[in-house]
Motif scaffolding. Structure first.
Motif, short mmCIF file in Angstrom:
data_model
loop_
_atom_site.label_atom_id
_atom_site.label_comp_id
_atom_site.label_asym_id
_atom_site.label_seq_id
_atom_site.Cartn_x
_atom_site.Cartn_y
_atom_site.Cartn_z
N GLY A 189 16.17 4.64 48.55
CA GLY A 189 17.58 4.98 48.55
C GLY A 189 18.07 5.66 49.80
N THR A 190 17.16 6.04 50.71
CA THR A 190 17.55 6.68 51.96
C THR A 190 18.33 5.70 52.83
N TRP A 191 19.42 6.20 53.42
CA TRP A 191 20.20 5.40 54.36
C TRP A 191 19.76 5.71 55.78
N LEU A 192 19.57 4.68 56.59
CA LEU A 192 19.34 4.84 58.03
C LEU A 192 20.58 4.37 58.76
N VAL A 193 21.08 5.20 59.67
CA VAL A 193 22.27 4.87 60.45
C VAL A 193 21.89 4.95 61.92
N ALA A 194 22.12 3.85 62.64
CA ALA A 194 21.84 3.80 64.07
C ALA A 194 23.13 4.06 64.84
N PHE A 195 23.01 4.83 65.92
CA PHE A 195 24.15 5.22 66.74
C PHE A 195 23.96 4.73 68.17
N GLU A 196 25.10 4.38 68.79
CA GLU A 196 25.11 4.04 70.21
C GLU A 196 25.62 5.24 71.01
N ARG A 197 25.65 5.03 72.32
CA ARG A 197 26.08 6.03 73.31
C ARG A 197 25.06 7.16 73.38
N ARG A 198 24.93 7.95 72.32
CA ARG A 198 23.76 8.81 72.18
C ARG A 198 22.80 8.06 71.27
N HIS A 199 21.90 7.30 71.87
CA HIS A 199 21.08 6.35 71.12
C HIS A 199 20.10 7.09 70.22
N ARG A 200 20.23 6.91 68.92
CA ARG A 200 19.39 7.62 67.97
C ARG A 200 19.54 6.99 66.59
N ILE A 201 18.70 7.40 65.66
CA ILE A 201 18.80 6.99 64.26
C ILE A 201 18.77 8.26 63.41
N ARG A 202 19.67 8.34 62.45
CA ARG A 202 19.67 9.45 61.49
C ARG A 202 19.34 8.90 60.11
N ALA A 203 18.64 9.69 59.33
CA ALA A 203 18.30 9.35 57.94
C ALA A 203 19.10 10.25 57.00
N TYR A 204 19.74 9.61 56.02
CA TYR A 204 20.56 10.33 55.05
C TYR A 204 20.04 10.05 53.64
N ARG A 205 19.63 11.11 52.94
CA ARG A 205 19.29 10.93 51.52
C ARG A 205 20.54 10.54 50.75
N ARG A 206 21.66 11.13 51.14
CA ARG A 206 22.99 10.79 50.61
C ARG A 206 23.92 10.75 51.80
N LEU A 207 24.82 9.79 51.81
CA LEU A 207 25.72 9.67 52.95
C LEU A 207 26.68 10.85 53.04
#
Length: 321
Positions: A128-146
């Protein structure tokens, strides 16, 4: 007096019925439109013009479609939204907004708009964890809940060298639990026609490459039941405007990939404004509904009056085995 009492009872009953109506009927944040028939495996079911304000704003660049028809969207303006996709049979007739809010940092603070909030790709893990990828500051964040804090997880090595607006735009969950990620314009210097790509998971990424159609850039990916990937590719020019392609890899391509493999696909859908609308297509999602796969495409309006937030829905007949 009796007549007034009848009207009062009617008003009371009407209010009760309205209060007990299914939530999907209470509000519609989209207007449907028809799509023409086209050749190929994807059967057009219809489109929606989305009222982005009802979902917290536009700029949608990543999408997830759940089996219960919950549509989850992320925006490159740093927010997320959930809505229920409303169908008449298989025809899309609207969206019922559920909730929306700002994406947050590891301390639970809303991300400031700008470089820190340019969310581009979305994937959901089996837990159920959400992974969100970001540009400009290139990174990935993990969200248990959005609606909660987002902790950093290890992005693919070398991603920090990607162009500011050319990092991870594609992130999809493979059937074996690994992730498939593709950069939009990040290319090896000696092979400018390729894009850096990876298979793996945070802390264990295997580098490989994606070869898009000439002039196109990958903007999202989704995985089919046979293990093949659908990759959405987009092109933009000042003279030609927007165009897009959906390409499908061979079923064994991802499973057999090794470090340095060059992956590619076969075009199965073309969006060039004839007959399907040409827009800034940035997100693709797949879910099963009976013996059909629903394939959804979402466009990024850049919060511009000259563009639209659209959702296109297709069916692919795919009986269960």
């Amino acid at each position: 007096m009796a007549r007034a009492l009848v009207f009062s009872r009617r008003a009371f009953l009407a209010a009760c019925l309205a209060a007990s109506a299914p939530p999907a009927l209470a509000q519609n944040a989209a207007q449907p439109f028809a799509l023409p028939e086209i050749p190929g495996p994807l059967r057009p079911l219809g489109g929606l013009v989305i009222d982005a304000k009802s979902l917290g704003g536009g700029g949608f660049s990543g999408v997830h479609l759940a089996p219960d028809l919950t549509l989850t969207l992320i925006s490159d303006r740093g927010h997320w939204a959930e809505a229920r996709l409303l169908l008449d049979g298989l025809t899309p007739i609207g969206l019922h907004p559920l909730r929306h809010a700002a994406l947050r940092d590891e301390a639970g603070r809303p991300l400031p708009r700008g470089f820190a909030a340019d969310a581009e790709a979305l994937a959901r893990l089996p837990d159920g964890t959400w992974l969100v990828a970001f540009e400009r500051r290139h990174r990935i964040r993990a969200y248990r809940r959005l609606d909660g804090p987002g902790a950093y997880v290890a992005a693919p090595p070398g991603l920090e060298a990607a162009p500011p607006n050319g990092g991870l735009e594609s992130l999809a969950l493979l059937q074996d639990g690994r992730l498939f990620a593709i950069a939009e314009t990040f290319a090896p210097p000696d092979r400018p026609e390729l894009r850096h790509a990876w298979i793996g998971q945070p802390g264990a990424w295997m580098p490989l490459y994606w070869q898009p159609n000439a002039g196109f850039h990958p903007t999202d990916a989704a995985i089919l039941p046979d293990g093949s990937a659908l990759v959405l590719e987009r092109r933009f020019s000042l003279l030609g405007g927007f165009a897009a392609r959906v390409v499908q890899t061979a079923p064994e391509a991802l499973r057999s990939a090794r470090e340095g493999t060059v992956l590619h696909g076969k075009t199965i859908l073309t969006l060039d404004d004839a007959p399907l609308p040409a827009e800034n297509w940035e997100g693709i999602a797949v879910t099963r509904l009976g013996d059909e796969l629903l394939v959804a495409l979402i466009s990024d309006d850049n919060e511009s009056a000259l563009q639209r937030s659209l959702l296109l829905l297709f069916a692919w007949h795919w009986p269960r085995r």
